[in-house]
Design an enzyme around this catalytic site. Structure first.
Site, mmCIF file in Angstrom:
data_model
loop_
_atom_site.group_PDB
_atom_site.id
_atom_site.type_symbol
_atom_site.label_atom_id
_atom_site.label_comp_id
_atom_site.label_asym_id
_atom_site.label_seq_id
_atom_site.Cartn_x
_atom_site.Cartn_y
_atom_site.Cartn_z
ATOM 1 C CB CYS A 2 -34.311 2.457 49.552
ATOM 2 S SG CYS A 2 -35.223 1.843 48.154
ATOM 3 N NE ARG A 27 -29.649 0.507 53.488
ATOM 4 C CZ ARG A 27 -29.790 -0.418 54.436
ATOM 5 N NH1 ARG A 27 -28.766 -0.809 55.118
ATOM 6 N NH2 ARG A 27 -30.962 -0.937 54.683
ATOM 7 C CD1 TRP A 73 -31.977 -2.182 43.849
ATOM 8 C CD2 TRP A 73 -33.999 -2.826 44.525
ATOM 9 N NE1 TRP A 73 -32.223 -3.428 43.335
ATOM 10 C CE2 TRP A 73 -33.471 -3.850 43.734
ATOM 11 C CE3 TRP A 73 -35.275 -3.005 45.071
ATOM 12 C CZ2 TRP A 73 -34.137 -5.033 43.456
ATOM 13 C CZ3 TRP A 73 -35.958 -4.182 44.800
ATOM 14 C CH2 TRP A 73 -35.384 -5.182 43.999
ATOM 15 C CG ASN A 99 -35.411 2.989 52.961
ATOM 16 O OD1 ASN A 99 -35.427 3.701 51.965
ATOM 17 N ND2 ASN A 99 -34.363 2.870 53.745
ATOM 18 N N GLY A 100 -39.068 0.473 52.071
ATOM 19 C CA GLY A 100 -40.080 -0.537 52.356
ATOM 20 C C GLY A 100 -41.120 -0.558 51.246
ATOM 21 C CD GLU A 483 -21.198 -17.516 47.858
ATOM 22 O OE1 GLU A 483 -22.433 -17.554 47.770
ATOM 23 O OE2 GLU A 483 -20.570 -16.439 47.907
ATOM 24 C CE LYS A 487 -20.557 -13.579 46.368
ATOM 25 N NZ LYS A 487 -20.882 -13.817 47.747
ATOM 26 C CD GLU A 490 -23.824 -10.960 44.399
ATOM 27 O OE1 GLU A 490 -23.159 -11.981 44.705
ATOM 28 O OE2 GLU A 490 -24.337 -10.239 45.247
ATOM 29 C CG HIS A 506 -27.555 -38.205 35.375
ATOM 30 N ND1 HIS A 506 -27.808 -39.497 34.969
ATOM 31 C CD2 HIS A 506 -26.760 -38.312 36.469
ATOM 32 C CE1 HIS A 506 -27.212 -40.353 35.799
ATOM 33 N NE2 HIS A 506 -26.565 -39.652 36.717
ATOM 34 C CE LYS A 606 -23.529 -6.190 52.063
ATOM 35 N NZ LYS A 606 -22.890 -7.404 51.537
HETATM 36 C C1 F6R Z 1 -24.514 -12.458 47.489
HETATM 37 C C2 F6R Z 1 -25.282 -11.679 48.428
HETATM 38 C C3 F6R Z 1 -26.731 -12.000 48.641
HETATM 39 C C4 F6R Z 1 -27.002 -12.044 50.138
HETATM 40 C C5 F6R Z 1 -28.505 -12.246 50.402
HETATM 41 C C6 F6R Z 1 -28.801 -12.348 51.895
HETATM 42 O O1 F6R Z 1 -23.186 -12.072 47.443
HETATM 43 O O2 F6R Z 1 -24.748 -10.797 49.048
HETATM 44 O O3 F6R Z 1 -27.110 -13.173 48.014
HETATM 45 O O4 F6R Z 1 -26.256 -13.096 50.675
HETATM 46 O O5 F6R Z 1 -29.223 -11.186 49.863
HETATM 47 O O6 F6R Z 1 -28.400 -11.195 52.566
HETATM 48 P P1 F6R Z 1 -28.225 -11.206 54.122
HETATM 49 O O7 F6R Z 1 -27.088 -12.084 54.457
HETATM 50 O O8 F6R Z 1 -27.976 -9.764 54.489
HETATM 51 O O9 F6R Z 1 -29.509 -11.718 54.712
#
Ligand code: F6R
Length: 611
Positions: A2, A27, A73, A99-100, A483, A487, A490, A506, A606
């Site tokens: 948010c 966000r 969000w 926010n929160g 990872e 990605k 995601e 297995h 984000k």
């Molecule tokens: C994946 C991604 C998320 C963040 C996770 C932690 O591409 O961006 O999995 O890595 O939410 O976020 P931070 O690093 O901001 O604590």
């Protein structure tokens, strides 16, 4: 998660609020809204969907020089027009963006309903609007403080009120808020991105702080049980180029951020490599050689990609410093009453420095007397302020939801730390020098990997057709696979599962077919023969293969039958980051092929500031 923006000054607020919201959209992007205070009181416009939907539907007569806005969000209640912020009291005099999470929202909603208040939305935030609206205190600040005293949880809020039409009141507890200083105009925001085009002179509020923002300045207070106590927070100039928040000629921020990696990698290494003694030079740790020597165990805490890079970091620390190390999802850590040991070094990893699960994990460590350092990108963020020292990542602002350049710098920070921890133990000076030389070469080698983008784009087009994929790797390569899968799912919304190559037979081998491709991490290391044997097992069952490897690896009769992507060789211990970069590019091009909104993948945002 948010975004909040607010404006008060000499210009019309709405266009500035909408511009700010567009800059904050990464966000949270399921709905948006604005409230302005004009001649006829508080005017409200809110809409499910993107900020552009809101601005297209904005009434022509939406004038006012004070206003607040929000991009959401969803947590409480679906993403619809009604649940979008701002929320108002029944009289429509007060508007609040938040926010929160308000943890006791259900109890407060029930109490308000019993008192005859009609709640319009499903949100937790709405209770704040009603509580502020119901207060008869003589200032808006006191009304807000009274309402906040009833609330348990986290918040960053901005409030406007028709009867106090010369101010915005903001308050923070666990969710960031800044005040931006302009020329006869002021801004508030949850993130610098919203205001950086107008001002880079900002004050960051602390938890428990409130600010009154008028067109000519701001005053801050600490919210105490006895009332509001003045604080003397000042605004400072931040050293940031506003262009860092623009995608420029790139079709997405993710693409821009992928290509920025060589330069950002140089930035994190700069001044931190001691070639003469073959060690890292990480002053911000606030730990001298004796304290580094006394560490018996390392526990790394992060979420999502930060957790996976934490696994890469743990393996570097074990290998180079021979200290037992592991990584754990910060979101799980505090729920199992963790044992905090005095000779363990805890490391919190976070791009945003705001991830609430990671922040709460750090607080758990501190509550039990542990020492925690941070690998954080955003300077002055909540986690950066909470930790006992650490390494800033110098990645620059990361706007795309999928983390790329910050993750790369997390890895490099771990590598420098591991060398430094190793060099106060048994890592020889020659090994130290070898690794420092390896680290110095990495930015240029990332550039080489990025130069293979056209080849990766072709492979990605094929992978994008699959409904389900495996990403496999062993030991150092397994977190790389995790990872890679993260990605891929995601931003492509395809099912991608990471597995240890050794574990495939297995169970999951049963899923391998011509329809299920595998992306295999096969560095030229101690395990190369075993890894190649596993590739044969997959190929024998018709599974299409993409192999991320080194030119020196002989794939035998699989050559020509698999998609092969060679990355440059570095020191074995440092291989993981160069093996990770092609996976980022593959995901990016697969998502592009599928026509997705790459920077704003569905359901995500984000900075995850809610538990
Ligand atoms: C994946 C991604 C998320 C963040 C996770 C932690 O591409 O961006 O999995 O890595 O939410 O976020 P931070 O690093 O901001 O604590």
């Amino acid at each position: 998660m948010c975004g909040i923006v607010g404006y008060i000054g000499t210009q019309q607020a709405a266009p500035l609020l909408l511009e700010g919201l567009t800059r904050l959209e990464h966000r949270g992007y399921d709905s948006a809204g604005v409230a302005v205070v004009g001649g006829s009181g508080v005017k409200l416009a809110k809409k499910a969907g993107r900020v552009r939907d809101l601005s297209e539907g904005l009434p022509k007569r939406f004038g006012g020089k004070i206003g607040i806005g929000h991009t959401r969000w969803a947590t409480h209640g679906p993403a619809n027009d009604v649940n979008a912020h701002p929320h108002t009291d029944e009289a429509g005099q007060v508007a609040v963006v938040h926010n929160g999470i308000i943890d006791n929202a259900s109890a407060l909603r029930a109490e308000l309903a019993d008192a005859g208040v009609t709640l319009a939305s499903d949100t937790d935030t709405e209770v704040l609007a009603h509580l502020i609206g119901a207060s008869s205190a003589n200032t808006l600040e006191k009304r807000v403080a009274e309402a906040l005293a009833r609330v348990e949880g986290t918040y960053g809020i901005a409030v406007v009120h028709a009867d106090f039409a010369d101010r915005i009141v903001v308050a923070r507890n666990g969710s960031p808020l800044i005040v931006g200083v302009g020329d006869h105009e002021m801004y508030v925001a949850s993130d610098l991105a919203a205001v950086v085009r107008y001002t880079t002179t900002v004050a960051h509020l602390d938890d428990g702080e409130m600010a009154t923002v008028t067109a000519s300045g701001f005053t801050t207070y600490r919210i105490e049980s006895t009332g509001l106590a003045a604080t003397d927070r000042r605004a400072n100039k931040v050293d940031i180029d506003p262009a860092a928040y623009d995608a420029g000629d790139h079709e997405s921020f993710m693409h821009k951020e992928l290509l920025e990696q060589p330069a950002r990698a140089e930035a994190v290494l700069r001044g931190r490599l001691d070639e003469r003694f073959g060690t890292g030079h990480l002053g911000g740790l606030n730990l001298d050689a004796r304290e580094l020597r006394a560490i018996r165990r390392v526990k790394i805490l992060g979420c999502g990609s930060a957790y996976y890079v934490g696994q890469m970091g743990a393996s570097l620390i074990e290998e180079l410093a021979r200290i037992p190390a592991d990584a754990e999802a910060a979101s799980e850590f505090r729920y199992r009453n963790p044992i905090i040991e005095p000779d363990t070094l805890y490391i919190a990893v976070s791009q945003s420095g705001e991830t609430i699960d990671t922040l709460l994990a750090v607080q758990e460590v501190h509550r039990k007397g542990g020492r925690c350092i941070g690998l954080v990108n955003v300077v002055g963020s909540a986690i950066a302020r909470e930790v006992d020292g650490g390494i800033y990542l110098h990645s620059g602002p990361e706007v795309a939801v999928a983390s790329t350049k910050a993750l790369t710098n997390m890895y490099l920070a771990f590598a420098m730390l591991a060398v430094q921890l190793g060099r106060v133990r048994d890592l020889s000076i020659s090994d130290g020098k070898r690794l420092i030389a390896g680290l110095t070469a990495i930015p240029g080698q990332i550039e080489e990997v990025l130069a293979t983008e056209p080849q990766l784009a072709v492979v990605a087009k094929q992978l994008a057709q699959a409904e389900s994929l495996f990403f496999i790797g062993r030991v150092r390569g397994f977190p790389v696979a995790r990872e890679g899968a993260q990605k891929f799912k995601e931003i492509t919304y395809r099912h991608a599962e990471a597995y240890q190559t050794s574990e495939l037979k297995h169970g999951p081998l049963a899923l391998i077919s011509t329809e299920v491709p595998t992306v295999a991490i096969v560095p030229d290391d101690e395990l190369v023969e075993r890894n190649v044997a596993a590739l044969h097992e997959i190929a024998a069952r018709g599974g299409p293969l993409t192999v991320i490897t080194h030119a020196s690896v002989d794939l035998g009769d699989l050559a020509g039958k698999v998609e092969r992507i060679d990355v440059p060789r570095n020191e074995r211990e440092l291989d993981p980051i160069l093996l990770t970069i092609p996976l980022q590019v593959l995901s990016y091009h697969a998502a592009l092929t599928l026509g997705h909104d790459i920077d704003k993948p569905r359901n995500l945002a984000k900075s995850v500031t809610v538990e």
